[in-house]
Design a protein around this motif. Structure first.
Motif, PDB file in Angstrom:
ATOM      1  N   ARG A 139       1.233  -1.558  -0.439  1.00  0.00           N
ATOM      2  CA  ARG A 139       0.148   0.425   0.229  1.00  0.00           C
ATOM      3  C   ARG A 139       1.459   1.172   0.042  1.00  0.00           C
ATOM      4  N   LEU A 148      -6.714   5.606  -0.845  1.00  0.00           N
ATOM      5  CA  LEU A 148      -7.173   5.153   0.434  1.00  0.00           C
ATOM      6  C   LEU A 148      -7.710   6.155   1.587  1.00  0.00           C
ATOM      7  N   PRO A 153     -11.200   1.709   5.958  1.00  0.00           N
ATOM      8  CA  PRO A 153      -9.958   0.664   6.767  1.00  0.00           C
ATOM      9  C   PRO A 153     -10.486  -0.741   6.091  1.00  0.00           C
ATOM     10  N   HIS A 156      -9.131  -1.453   2.477  1.00  0.00           N
ATOM     11  CA  HIS A 156      -8.116  -1.117   1.534  1.00  0.00           C
ATOM     12  C   HIS A 156      -7.067  -2.020   1.243  1.00  0.00           C
TER      13      HIS A 156
END
Lengths: 216, 216
Positions: A139, A148, A153, A156
């Protein structure tokens, strides 16, 4: 047509001005779409006229003002519709295959040199794709970090893994091309050379680049 | 630029008039380069002006005259030089990858349908390439039969095997794409769906196309 959706995807992840967008596509060697600056400015202008992106003015460099473009609700809907629909695939235009089709008329040494350049190019791309895929799984690409930020979250992992899988495609395609080029070299070096008088036989100066043991 | 050398290669194998040449490229689904009719006529005109091809007039249909174009010595030299030299590879513009990059924002069922269409398209091309490769090894495609007529029998094996190997490249690339698409489907179906509020979540009507067991 694809460029329009390439722009929409990038601007969805990270609003940016025309200059930064053009730089992204000009330097997009390890991305899946590239375009010269003039095409990017043209496509951005059309997206703005169609109401699919809108700019938020901000102070730019040198005291001039600029604008970062982001998707409007109409732009989000247009992108989602395009992403969700199967499109006809582009016609085959494989420049490497086109050149290789004529290798029966070229001295073996010249054809092998062209194939080795192809292998080097694909190995460089393979290294870039491999690094880019790993960065996505960490990421840790600039565009993914921006994207993101705006996502919960819980989303993600899905986002990073789907994008990484796209670069697995590019990795597979580069590997297939490298493997093929090695097999083509082996074929050319194992075959009898083109006989004298065949197209591509330009006399002794050229024929001497073929392996001598095959002239018998 | 590549179209010019596609034309030269075809005309080297078999002199033909503009109409037949345009038909070859328009219907070249199982060849490595295709082009619309207007591009073929334009490129043929430029080759003629540059002295790389020359026409031999003959009676055509409906009492009109036509001309079959063949390579001049300058055209043969130009083609051989292009075939013998490594060229920069075109920038990456992968429309399938571009679309797949956004699949994290699309309901899983829609993304899978797009991927299944891609698989079907590549399987159709794979079948065509496989048949074309076999026909080349049998020395039994229209263009190859024409080309071999002008070549000494000792050269036939080399010509057929080199050309067949080019289609092995297309076979490999189609297989790599099919394999990747299956893996992408497995990934999408195995991941948690996009959470509510993520881009692409257009409410219950769209979300209901995702597998129900994944909504938990």
């Amino acid at each position: 047509m694809s460029l329009r959706y390439a722009l929409l995807q990038v601007l969805q992840a990270s609003p940016m001005n025309g200059y930064r967008l053009a730089r992204f596509f000009a330097g997009a060697q390890s991305w899946v779409w590239s375009a010269p600056q003039s095409q990017v400015y043209g496509a951005l202008g059309k997206l703005r006229e169609a109401g699919l992106v809108a700019g938020t003015p901000r102070p730019g460099e040198n005291g001039l003002s600029t604008a970062d473009y982001a998707l409007t609700p109409a732009g989000e809907a247009d992108l989602l519709a395009w992403l969700s629909t199967a499109h006809p695939e582009p016609p085959v235009r494989d420049a490497v295959a086109l050149q290789a089709l004529g290798f029966d008329t070229v001295p073996t040494g010249r054809a092998v040199a062209v194939l080795r350049a192809h292998i080097a190019e694909q190995e460089a791309r393979l290294a870039e794709w491999t690094e880019h895929r790993a960065a996505l799984l960490r990421r840790d690409t600039p565009l993914l970090r921006e994207r993101l930020k705006g996502q919960p979250p819980a989303a993600h992992r899905r986002i990073a893994e789907v994008k990484a899988m796209v670069f697995e495609r590019e990795i597979d395609l580069a590997r297939a091309q490298i493997s093929w080029a090695h097999r083509m070299i082996a074929l050319l070096e194992g075959l009898e050379p083109a006989p004298a008088g065949a197209p591509g036989d330009a006399g002794a100066a050229v024929a001497s680049t073929a392996p001598p043991e095959r002239l018998a």
